[in-house]
Design an enzyme around this catalytic site. Sequence first.
Site, mmCIF file in Angstrom:
data_model
loop_
_atom_site.group_PDB
_atom_site.id
_atom_site.type_symbol
_atom_site.label_atom_id
_atom_site.label_comp_id
_atom_site.label_asym_id
_atom_site.label_seq_id
_atom_site.Cartn_x
_atom_site.Cartn_y
_atom_site.Cartn_z
ATOM 1 N N GLY A 1 5.823 32.047 6.215
ATOM 2 C CA GLY A 1 6.180 31.105 7.034
ATOM 3 C C GLY A 1 7.576 31.099 6.951
ATOM 4 N N GLY B 1 2.360 30.422 9.597
ATOM 5 C CA GLY B 1 3.274 31.456 9.418
ATOM 6 C C GLY B 1 2.991 32.446 10.615
ATOM 7 N N LEU C 1 4.530 26.845 -1.387
ATOM 8 C CA LEU C 1 4.919 26.315 0.036
ATOM 9 C C LEU C 1 4.016 26.253 1.035
ATOM 10 C CD1 LEU C 1 7.708 27.386 -1.368
ATOM 11 C CD2 LEU C 1 8.446 28.211 0.592
ATOM 12 N N ALA D 1 6.871 22.417 -2.916
ATOM 13 C CA ALA D 1 7.794 22.180 -1.899
ATOM 14 C C ALA D 1 7.205 20.868 -1.349
ATOM 15 C CB ALA D 1 7.970 23.322 -1.049
ATOM 16 N N TYR E 1 1.392 12.474 6.653
ATOM 17 C CA TYR E 1 2.271 13.664 5.972
ATOM 18 C C TYR E 1 2.982 13.220 4.820
ATOM 19 C CZ TYR E 1 5.410 17.593 5.633
ATOM 20 O OH TYR E 1 6.510 18.728 5.326
ATOM 21 N N LYS F 1 2.098 14.489 0.789
ATOM 22 C CA LYS F 1 2.970 15.036 0.116
ATOM 23 C C LYS F 1 3.470 14.381 -1.186
ATOM 24 C CE LYS F 1 3.872 19.118 1.542
ATOM 25 N NZ LYS F 1 3.554 20.301 0.542
#
Length: 325
Positions: free
Chosen positions: A10, A36, A76, A117, A149, A153
């Site tokens: 990515g 990616g 990540l 991340a 989102y 996270k």
Amino acid sequence: MHYLITGGAGFVGSHLADALLQRGDEVTVLDDLSTGAMRNIRHLKNRSGFTYVIDTVLNAPLLAELVDGADQIFHLAAAVGVRLIVESPVRTIETNVKTTEMVLAAACKKRKKVFVASTSEVYGKSVAVPFREDGDLVLGATSRGRWSYASSKAIDEFLAIAYWRERRCPTVIGRCFNTVGPRQTGHYGMVVPRFVQQALREEPLTVYGDGRQTRCFTHVADGVRAMIGLMDADDTVGEVYNLGSEIETPILALAERVKQLTGSESPVTFVPYREAYGDNFEDMPRRVPSLEKIRSAIGWEPVIGLDEILISVIEYERSLTPQAA
Ligand code: UDP
């Protein structure tokens, strides 16, 4: 050291691979190329100390094998980008939660340290700028897809912290603020590559809302330096760190600067959020990190300013579309 980077093909992961190889470390990339791209790591293919595997983190036996071979892990791999989140919420939630669960479980078995991340998006609609890591997260209703989102996270963060507190498996979390630079794609909504591509094609620059909303753009090289610094330090374990520039740029000013730096004649058009992302969309007017914690932990400062960031992106985009140069 040998590092495993999930999502290493990515935008951020490939720059992280560059930086680790540059300092003499070995790197294995695991990426399913969902967002990616091979072109991000093609230049590393014959580099000694570099290997890559195109597969998903959800392949548990493979993940276990790759974790075994690594000393530390940068996790990540994630579904990112406001457009992707609004259009594919199932994929966003499942990817972000499942992959982090699997990486943490596999790493914990072998007591390998993991960098997770995360994102400034977790602060949501908070107006308590600058955002401190111990500040409240202020999210909108679950009917507004964008917040899935931030929620996914936030779960990743809770899990990473719990792995440290409950199981003594070392983790460290970085909340990235609008990381930008060469290789970032505009497909998933990110504003800098979109404006640069629009300017180079002499198409209108699409400013959503009134353009007075601000973001703190952080060059990926600064971001990657912070991630490595946080992993190298011992006393960062179990902690969350903001990782971004403190300099705010209004989106309209960003559009004007992109026009100046590209010499483009493109007009700037204002697009209502409803048109860009459908009904029920909410944006945040400001998003600014407090850097007190990361400064005192590892002495990190971002050093690359907006013009340098934009010039690096313009050069990259021109190299992809020579006719636009
Ligand atoms: N934005 C915009 N035009 C675009 C894409 C994004 O005006 O073509 C705005 C977006 O509404 C937000 C800011 O630029 O206010 C940053 O958007 P991005 O998706 O890059 O990151 P975010 O901070 O929203 O995660």
